[in-house]
Design a protein around this motif. Structure first.
Motif, PDB file in Angstrom:
ATOM      1  N   ILE A 401       0.839  -1.193   0.000  1.00 42.81           N
ATOM      2  CA  ILE A 401       0.000   0.000   0.000  1.00 42.81           C
ATOM      3  C   ILE A 401       0.874   1.242   0.000  1.00 42.81           C
ATOM      4  CG2 ILE A 401      -1.548   1.375   1.440  1.00 42.81           C
ATOM      5  CD1 ILE A 401      -2.914  -1.179   2.284  1.00 42.81           C
ATOM      6  N   ASP A 402       0.552   2.172  -0.884  1.00 41.04           N
ATOM      7  CA  ASP A 402       1.143   3.500  -0.825  1.00 41.04           C
ATOM      8  C   ASP A 402       0.185   4.365  -0.018  1.00 41.04           C
ATOM      9  OD1 ASP A 402       2.271   5.968  -1.148  1.00 41.04           O
ATOM     10  OD2 ASP A 402       1.739   6.175  -3.267  1.00 41.04           O
ATOM     11  N   ILE A 403       0.548   4.630   1.238  1.00 42.89           N
ATOM     12  CA  ILE A 403      -0.342   5.333   2.146  1.00 42.89           C
ATOM     13  C   ILE A 403      -0.649   6.741   1.644  1.00 42.89           C
ATOM     14  CG2 ILE A 403      -0.588   6.209   4.500  1.00 42.89           C
ATOM     15  CD1 ILE A 403       1.276   3.939   5.389  1.00 42.89           C
ATOM     16  N   SER A 404       0.328   7.404   1.050  1.00 46.54           N
ATOM     17  CA  SER A 404       0.146   8.794   0.652  1.00 46.54           C
ATOM     18  C   SER A 404      -0.912   8.946  -0.438  1.00 46.54           C
ATOM     19  CB  SER A 404       1.479   9.381   0.169  1.00 46.54           C
ATOM     20  OG  SER A 404       1.991   8.643  -0.919  1.00 46.54           O
ATOM     21  N   SER A 405      -0.949   8.024  -1.384  1.00 45.03           N
ATOM     22  CA  SER A 405      -1.918   8.118  -2.479  1.00 45.03           C
ATOM     23  C   SER A 405      -3.112   7.203  -2.295  1.00 45.03           C
ATOM     24  CB  SER A 405      -1.242   7.794  -3.813  1.00 45.03           C
ATOM     25  OG  SER A 405      -0.836   6.425  -3.845  1.00 45.03           O
ATOM     26  N   LYS A 406      -3.112   6.397  -1.202  1.00 45.45           N
ATOM     27  CA  LYS A 406      -4.176   5.433  -0.936  1.00 45.45           C
ATOM     28  C   LYS A 406      -4.352   4.491  -2.128  1.00 45.45           C
ATOM     29  CE  LYS A 406      -5.903   5.992   2.552  1.00 45.45           C
ATOM     30  NZ  LYS A 406      -5.418   5.613   3.909  1.00 45.45           N
ATOM     31  N   LYS A 407      -3.242   3.928  -2.571  1.00 52.32           N
ATOM     32  CA  LYS A 407      -3.254   3.003  -3.703  1.00 52.32           C
ATOM     33  C   LYS A 407      -2.697   1.647  -3.287  1.00 52.32           C
ATOM     34  CE  LYS A 407      -4.497   5.702  -7.279  1.00 52.32           C
ATOM     35  NZ  LYS A 407      -5.597   5.387  -8.227  1.00 52.32           N
ATOM     36  N   ILE A 408      -3.217   0.602  -3.923  1.00 53.06           N
ATOM     37  CA  ILE A 408      -2.713  -0.753  -3.759  1.00 53.06           C
ATOM     38  C   ILE A 408      -1.844  -1.087  -4.965  1.00 53.06           C
ATOM     39  CG2 ILE A 408      -3.339  -3.192  -3.554  1.00 53.06           C
ATOM     40  CD1 ILE A 408      -6.113  -2.229  -2.597  1.00 53.06           C
ATOM     41  N   TYR A 409      -0.649  -1.579  -4.719  1.00 53.28           N
ATOM     42  CA  TYR A 409       0.226  -2.090  -5.774  1.00 53.28           C
ATOM     43  C   TYR A 409       0.301  -3.609  -5.603  1.00 53.28           C
ATOM     44  CZ  TYR A 409       2.075   2.609  -6.818  1.00 53.28           C
ATOM     45  OH  TYR A 409       2.222   3.927  -7.184  1.00 53.28           O
ATOM     46  N   PHE A 410       0.211  -4.362  -6.707  1.00 54.99           N
ATOM     47  CA  PHE A 410       0.346  -5.811  -6.582  1.00 54.99           C
ATOM     48  C   PHE A 410       0.876  -6.411  -7.882  1.00 54.99           C
ATOM     49  CE2 PHE A 410      -3.904  -5.199  -8.261  1.00 54.99           C
ATOM     50  CZ  PHE A 410      -4.092  -6.232  -9.159  1.00 54.99           C
ATOM     51  N   CYS A 411       1.502  -7.572  -7.721  1.00 59.51           N
ATOM     52  CA  CYS A 411       2.029  -8.301  -8.872  1.00 59.51           C
ATOM     53  C   CYS A 411       1.066  -9.416  -9.263  1.00 59.51           C
ATOM     54  CB  CYS A 411       3.395  -8.909  -8.541  1.00 59.51           C
ATOM     55  SG  CYS A 411       4.739  -7.705  -8.556  1.00 59.51           S
ATOM     56  N   ASP A 412       0.967  -9.659 -10.554  1.00 56.57           N
ATOM     57  CA  ASP A 412       0.158 -10.746 -11.106  1.00 56.57           C
ATOM     58  C   ASP A 412       1.124 -11.715 -11.782  1.00 56.57           C
ATOM     59  OD1 ASP A 412      -1.544 -12.440 -12.431  1.00 56.57           O
ATOM     60  OD2 ASP A 412      -2.748 -10.864 -13.357  1.00 56.57           O
ATOM     61  N   ARG A 413       1.376 -12.843 -11.126  1.00 57.57           N
ATOM     62  CA  ARG A 413       2.453 -13.742 -11.558  1.00 57.57           C
ATOM     63  C   ARG A 413       2.231 -14.264 -12.987  1.00 57.57           C
ATOM     64  NH1 ARG A 413       3.202 -18.833  -7.865  1.00 57.57           N
ATOM     65  NH2 ARG A 413       1.454 -19.539  -9.133  1.00 57.57           N
ATOM     66  N   GLU A 414       1.256 -15.160 -13.173  1.00 58.92           N
ATOM     67  CA  GLU A 414       1.025 -15.682 -14.522  1.00 58.92           C
ATOM     68  C   GLU A 414       0.444 -14.631 -15.466  1.00 58.92           C
ATOM     69  OE1 GLU A 414       1.553 -19.484 -12.259  1.00 58.92           O
ATOM     70  OE2 GLU A 414       0.639 -17.534 -11.869  1.00 58.92           O
ATOM     71  N   GLY A 415      -0.050 -13.557 -14.895  1.00 60.11           N
ATOM     72  CA  GLY A 415      -0.510 -12.453 -15.736  1.00 60.11           C
ATOM     73  C   GLY A 415       0.631 -11.625 -16.279  1.00 60.11           C
ATOM     74  N   LEU A 416       1.845 -11.852 -15.743  1.00 57.10           N
ATOM     75  CA  LEU A 416       3.067 -11.163 -16.188  1.00 57.10           C
ATOM     76  C   LEU A 416       2.931  -9.647 -16.078  1.00 57.10           C
ATOM     77  CD1 LEU A 416       3.864 -13.212 -19.448  1.00 57.10           C
ATOM     78  CD2 LEU A 416       4.261 -13.835 -17.053  1.00 57.10           C
ATOM     79  N   ARG A 417       2.262  -9.205 -15.015  1.00 59.47           N
ATOM     80  CA  ARG A 417       1.989  -7.768 -14.906  1.00 59.47           C
ATOM     81  C   ARG A 417       2.202  -7.259 -13.483  1.00 59.47           C
ATOM     82  NH1 ARG A 417      -3.588  -6.603 -18.345  1.00 59.47           N
ATOM     83  NH2 ARG A 417      -2.707  -6.964 -20.418  1.00 59.47           N
ATOM     84  N   LEU A 428      -7.995   0.982 -11.935  1.00 58.69           N
ATOM     85  CA  LEU A 428      -7.032  -0.106 -12.100  1.00 58.69           C
ATOM     86  C   LEU A 428      -6.098   0.226 -13.262  1.00 58.69           C
ATOM     87  CD1 LEU A 428      -6.151  -2.996 -11.247  1.00 58.69           C
ATOM     88  CD2 LEU A 428      -7.752  -3.859 -12.976  1.00 58.69           C
ATOM     89  N   GLU A 429      -4.785   0.225 -12.973  1.00 57.12           N
ATOM     90  CA  GLU A 429      -3.785   0.551 -13.985  1.00 57.12           C
ATOM     91  C   GLU A 429      -2.792  -0.598 -14.136  1.00 57.12           C
ATOM     92  OE1 GLU A 429      -2.029   4.646 -13.508  1.00 57.12           O
ATOM     93  OE2 GLU A 429      -2.986   4.446 -11.538  1.00 57.12           O
ATOM     94  N   VAL A 430      -2.403  -0.869 -15.357  1.00 60.02           N
ATOM     95  CA  VAL A 430      -1.301  -1.790 -15.609  1.00 60.02           C
ATOM     96  C   VAL A 430      -0.029  -0.953 -15.670  1.00 60.02           C
ATOM     97  CG1 VAL A 430      -0.327  -3.516 -17.150  1.00 60.02           C
ATOM     98  CG2 VAL A 430      -2.810  -3.316 -16.910  1.00 60.02           C
ATOM     99  N   LEU A 431       0.897  -1.213 -14.745  1.00 58.41           N
ATOM    100  CA  LEU A 431       2.146  -0.450 -14.697  1.00 58.41           C
ATOM    101  C   LEU A 431       3.253  -1.136 -15.480  1.00 58.41           C
ATOM    102  CD1 LEU A 431       2.123   0.525 -10.909  1.00 58.41           C
ATOM    103  CD2 LEU A 431       1.289   1.863 -12.856  1.00 58.41           C
ATOM    104  N   ILE A 432       3.292  -2.458 -15.407  1.00 59.58           N
ATOM    105  CA  ILE A 432       4.280  -3.252 -16.129  1.00 59.58           C
ATOM    106  C   ILE A 432       3.541  -4.383 -16.847  1.00 59.58           C
ATOM    107  CG2 ILE A 432       6.329  -4.726 -15.947  1.00 59.58           C
ATOM    108  CD1 ILE A 432       6.876  -1.811 -15.233  1.00 59.58           C
TER     109      ILE A 432
END
Length: 597
Positions: A401-417, A428-432
């Protein structure tokens, strides 16, 4: 500023009510019951007759509440006669704005300069009636909205935007004197206080009927049971439910109905949730700041001591299934306190928002299928909400969690993202984006697994573990803001900061010391370890004095996966697949070695 003074000799002067209709005659009856003389003005002879008859027949019903002998009540036809000696004038003419504008113009001409002028209107703010009124007069004008006395003796007072604030305590006192219950709106608002509440209830009740969800009898029956018999009130009920839960429920309505969030969820987050004010369950309170049981709650909370939230993937269940996973609470010495959430589909990543205490976790689902999900719950495991429903992502792993922006970051293994979204699952944003898996031939070198975020460096970090025990793992970083003109598949700010690692999994960062930590479940001698690397001001790996780019903090783990830094207590927590361990790593001791408890 000249000191505001009440109207001169107001006790010896009449109260004038403009309009002898249903509400006007009741307002007159209120003031007469308090011992004030009342003049009611109405151009209709029939209304005047009906009005004075009502007061004469009913004033004795009002008077016992005031404890005074009723004043004299009269009806008149002319405006000047009604108001020329009045200390208070209350207009209750029909709800036509031009009529009200003209009425206040007449009052400007005929009422004494020290007279307080009030509008009973609930549809219009008194500021909308001042077109023909001088600036000097505006300071003695306000709204005074009555409901339906004697059944309801509430009166709401509200400024016209210019009202001298010293009028309000005076009028509150006079209103109580005539047995009404005054409430002061803090600022101008169409509908005042109660009518805005009623408008929302009325609107939603009609919507329920229009959509065929219920019928009038059921709506009224439920209202009676919940609010009349149950004595439930809006703000206390929200504190009882928990403001974090209220925000999550409202966020769902906002998303479904495309509503604005600034005066609901955003308001709660800024003024309450970010301050740790969650309602009755919080020592800091919520909408109510009463401290009746705050001290005892805080003492009880402190007595419990710190707790660990852990994920049980369910592989050790008596009959393991895809739904055997649990979220559990442990003491720091490893004792199971309770199961918070049951029947989870291979839970993996977990994070807690410190401002609200709300828990977020990821469920992998069946690896390789697009059935991963993210959920949240209150700190006690109740009020579970779906953040991302199954069918959106593949195999969500570590989350942060990025507390300052109130955002959740997570990895999707088989999703490669790598993804980012807000606490409610929107934006919902795809960052990678490393491409797509092609059945069984999915390239494990592209699997995104662990993630951490460093707002102070403007970067997020993630691991791509590579083949199992394959020695091809890598750690990457990228800017939290995607470069302009680039996308998740084309961004040019991705940097590999470490490569040829045994099999890196979860990440954590100590931003203050700029130290990146990660677990590695690869082959010995370098795998099944906890590791760390120093970062420079640019957020990249800084080689140590020996030239090594990272340090093995401890080895001989058994399938090192989960990782959490406890900076407040100088400890690191690591989970092995199937059980958990705590590394007693006081940060000041790291240069001299450490021990595994």
């Amino acid at each position: 500023m000249q000191a505001w003074m009440p109207p001169h000799d107001y006790r010896g002067r009449p109260v004038a009510v403009l309009g002898a209709g249903v509400l006007g005659r009741r307002i007159g009856c209120i003031w007469a019951s308090g011992g004030y003389d009342v003049l009611i003005r109405d151009p209709s002879e029939q209304q005047r007759a009906d009005g004075i008859a009502y007061i004469q027949e009913n004033v004795s019903l009002y008077a016992p509440k005031t404890g005074k002998m009723p004043g004299k009540a009269e009806v008149v036809e002319g405006m000047k006669t009604a108001v020329e000696n009045a200390w208070l004038v209350i207009e209750a003419v029909p709800e036509k704005i031009q009529l009200k504008i003209d009425t206040f113009a007449e009052l400007e001409a005929h009422a004494p300069n020290d007279c307080i002028l009030a509008s009973n209107s609930s549809s219009y703010k008194s500021s909308e009636m001042l077109e023909k009124v001088s600036d000097a007069r505006k300071s003695r004008i306000l709204n005074m909205h009555y409901y339906m006395p004697p059944q309801c003796m509430i009166v709401e007072l509200m400024t016209d935007g210019h009202t001298d604030q010293r009028i309000f305590p005076f009028m509150v006192e006079k209103s109580k004197e005539v047995a009404t219950l005054p409430y002061v709106a803090r600022k101008e608002s169409t509908g005042f206080i109660f009518n805005r509440l009623w408008a929302a209830v009325k609107r939603e009740a009609l919507t329920i009927l229009a959509e065929g969800v219920s019928v009038p009898e059921e709506i009224d029956s439920m209202w009676t049971e919940m609010f009349v018999k149950g004595g439930s009130t809006p703000c206390k009920n929200m504190d009882a439910v928990g403001l974090d839960m209220i925000a999550f429920i409202e966020a769902h309505y906002i998303k479904e109905r495309n509503l604005p969030s600034d005066k609901t969820v955003d308001f709660l987050e800024k003024n309450y949730l970010h301050c740790g004010k969650l309602g009755n369950k919080s020592p800091k309170g919520g909408l109510y700041t009463s401290v009746e049981n705050r001290a005892s709650m805080t003492k009880a909370y402190d007595a419990r001591g710190p707790r660990i939230l852990a994920l049980d993937v369910g592989l050790s269940a008596a009959t393991p299934t895809l739904k055997s996973g649990e979220i559990v609470e442990l003491t720091t010495d490893g004792k199971l306190q309770r199961v918070l959430v049951k029947s989870q589909s291979l839970p993996d990543g977990i994070a807690v928002d410190p401002s609200s205490g709300r828990i977020f976790w990821a469920c992998m689902g069946a690896p390789g299928k697009n059935d991963g999900a993210i959920y949240s719950a209150s700190a006690d495991g109740t009020y579970i909400q779906t953040v991302l429903a199954p069918g959106i992502v593949n195999t969500p792993k570590q989350m942060t969690i990025d507390i300052s922006s109130k955002k959740i970051y997570f990895c999707d293994r088989e999703g490669l993202r790598v993804y980012r979204c807000d606490f409610h699952g929107s934006d919902l944003e795809v960052l990678i984006d490393n491409g797509r898996c092609d059945g069984d031939s999915c390239d494990a070198a592209k699997w995104c697994v662990g993630i951490t975020v460093a707002p102070s460096l403007g970067k997020f970090y993630w691991s791509q573990k590579g083949p199992s025990k394959g020695g091809k793992g890598r750690l990457f970083c990228a800017n939290m803001t995607t470069p302009e003109g680039h996308s998740a598949t084309s961004r040019n700010d991705i940097q590999c900061i470490l490569d040829n690692l045994p099999e890196p999994i979860d990440l954590e960062i100590d931003e203050q010391s700029r130290t990146l930590y990660w677990t590695d479940r690869g082959e010995i001698p370098l795998g099944n370890s906890l590791n760390r690397a120093e970062l420079n001001e640019s957020g990249l790996v800084e080689p140590g004095p020996s030239g090594r780019r990272y340090e093995i903090v401890t080895r001989h783990l058994k399938e090192a996966i989960g990782l959490k830094l406890d900076l407040d207590h100088g400890a690191i927590y690591v989970t092995d697949l199937g059980w958990w361990q705590r590394l007693s790593l006081q940060f000041g001791w790291l240069q001299g070695g450490n021990s595994l408890e």
